[in-house]
Design a protein around this motif. Structure first.
Motif: not given
Length: 457
Positions: A216-225, A174-180
């Motif tokens: 924003x990183x490629x996944x934003x949130x890491x895969x969640x285990x 929610x902090x950075x938009x994809x095109x920020x």
């Protein structure tokens, strides 16, 4: 069966992980764990074998439940010494292109603001190949190390975890938009402040007023285990998890857990395929059953029963040293891994003894090994998937690297012949490979927190 089976190598940045004592085997290389070359060689092997990833366990604290002393853990290298799992990921990522990295981090002792930056950094550095195994801890020694008197209650830790995840989603999603990030050199404009949002959170455990520090990183949130199998853990998994790790169960128990978690998830609007389940498995194999049995007999000569009891006592929260071999073990109310106690109850009955526990730990852990030639191994893995609904396996090491070389050279080609294992990696981030999309879908709870705060300026 048409689904492809998935494999993770299950390991830890230490000498003795799950199969206690096997580090003493003359061909085992786990004592090299403090060398970067050990991990880069490891990663290259796994990627050459088309493993989906390496799943790195971790503990904060020392196993001091057995006899009230940490001496047996130190003596037997029972997950001590143990180094930070995150530090080895960039080195492994640098020598691979596709291998995923699931790292364990205990949210009870990690501030979400700093942890969000660490995850985003790893996601950037790996090109979107990072996953996070969400744990809330089970060791009182960890709480004392951080300055607390002891752990909070089991279910209360999950309440904290729910709020932690909300904070993390706000920061990562929610902090950075994809095109920020504009990267406009001519106008000296790197990022657009109107597209970077302040995160405010006031809750029971956390109070934040800040901006996430990473773009924003490629996944934003890491895969969640997630690996909780208790009722409260299943509820948490149904809400948050994408990959669930189950262990120490018979087939009917695994099937019940898998079905229950997916039913709970669908009740929240998620899809059945939004959750992939990995079963813990230990495999000792060869070209024939006899070759596998010979290898197993060789391995078991190095098993440490004391070290196995150290690990079991800590994971169950029970001082097993207080009980004679044939005295029923009183489990009581544990604040450790309650599903481990229930699994033992199912395996040996509610009045199980230390002798029965030791009899189960034939390779130094409560996870019964699959000892068979390659054809039997393949048939068994396929049956597990068809019978229980699991998607793949977290393969714990025995003697490294040969245990994974056997999977790569023997098991995977046989699965590929049957169309049950990939012959090449899909492109894209880890989540893309697993679920077909690089970001969490809109039906995931994280979507609630995407870019809906006021802009800074």
């Amino acid at each position: 069966m048409t689904r492809k089976i998935r494999f993770n190598a299950f390991d830890m940045n230490c000498v003795g992980h799950i199969q206690q004592g096997l580090w003493a085997h003359p061909r085992d290389r786990s004592h090299e764990f403090q060398q970067i070359a050990y991990w880069t060689d490891y990663a290259r092997r796994l990627e050459a074998g088309l493993f989906d990833g390496i799943f790195l366990a971790d503990v904060i604290g020392i196993y001091d439940v057995l006899g009230g002393s940490y001496a047996p853990a130190v003596r037997g290298a029972v997950q001590v010494p143990v180094n930070d799992p995150m530090m080895i990921v960039p080195a492994m990522a640098a020598v691979t292109q596709h291998l995923g990295f699931g790292v364990t981090a205990n949210l009870t002792y990690e501030q979400p603001f700093l942890f969000a930056r660490r995850m985003a950094t790893l996601d950037h550095l790996t090109g979107g190949r990072i996953g996070w195994n969400i744990v809330t801890g089970y060791l009182d020694s960890a709480a004392r190390a951080i300055g607390l008197a002891g752990q909070t209650a089991h279910d209360d830790r999950y309440d904290l975890a729910d709020e932690y995840m909300e904070v993390l989603y706000k920061l990562l999603e929610g902090s950075w938009e994809d095109d920020a990030v504009v990267f406009d050199r001519d106008n000296h404009l790197y990022a657009d402040p109107a597209k970077v949002h302040r995160i405010r959170h006031q809750g029971r455990q956390y109070n934040l007023d800040t901006v996430h520090l990473s773009a924003p990183s490629p996944q934003r949130t890491p895969v969640l285990y997630q690996a909780g199998s208790s009722p409260r853990g299943r509820a948490f998994a149904a809400t948050h998890a994408e990959c669930v790790f189950v262990n120490g169960q018979k087939k009917d128990g695994v099937r019940e857990i898998v079905t229950d978690i997916r039913d709970r998830a669908m009740a929240k609007g998620r899809h059945m395929d939004d959750i992939k389940v990995f079963l813990g498995q230990t495999i000792v194999t060869g070209r024939t059953d006899q070759e596998a049995r010979d290898k197993f007999e060789d391995y078991r000569r190095y098993v440490s029963t004391e070290a196995a009891l150290v690990h079991a006592a800590a994971s169950m929260g029970i001082d097993l040293a207080r009980f004679d071999l044939d005295e029923p073990v009183e489990t009581g109310k544990s604040q450790a891994i309650t599903s481990n106690i229930k699994a033992m109850d199912r395996a040996a009955g509610p009045q199980w003894t230390k002798r029965k526990l030791i009899e189960q730990m034939v390779l130094g852990s409560r996870q019964p090994p699959l000892v068979a030639g390659v054809d039997t191994v393949v048939d068994t893995l396929v049956d597990w998937c068809e019978t229980t609904g699991v998607d793949g396996f977290n393969l714990s090491r025995t003697v490294v690297p040969e245990c994974f070389d056997d999977i790569i050279e023997l098991v995977i080609p046989r699965l590929q012949e049957r169309g049950l294992y990939k012959t090449a990696y899909d492109e894209g981030p880890l989540r893309q490979k697993l679920f077909g999309t690089p970001r969490l879908p809109a039906r995931h709870i994280a979507d609630t927190f995407r870019a809906r705060a006021e802009a800074i300026g």
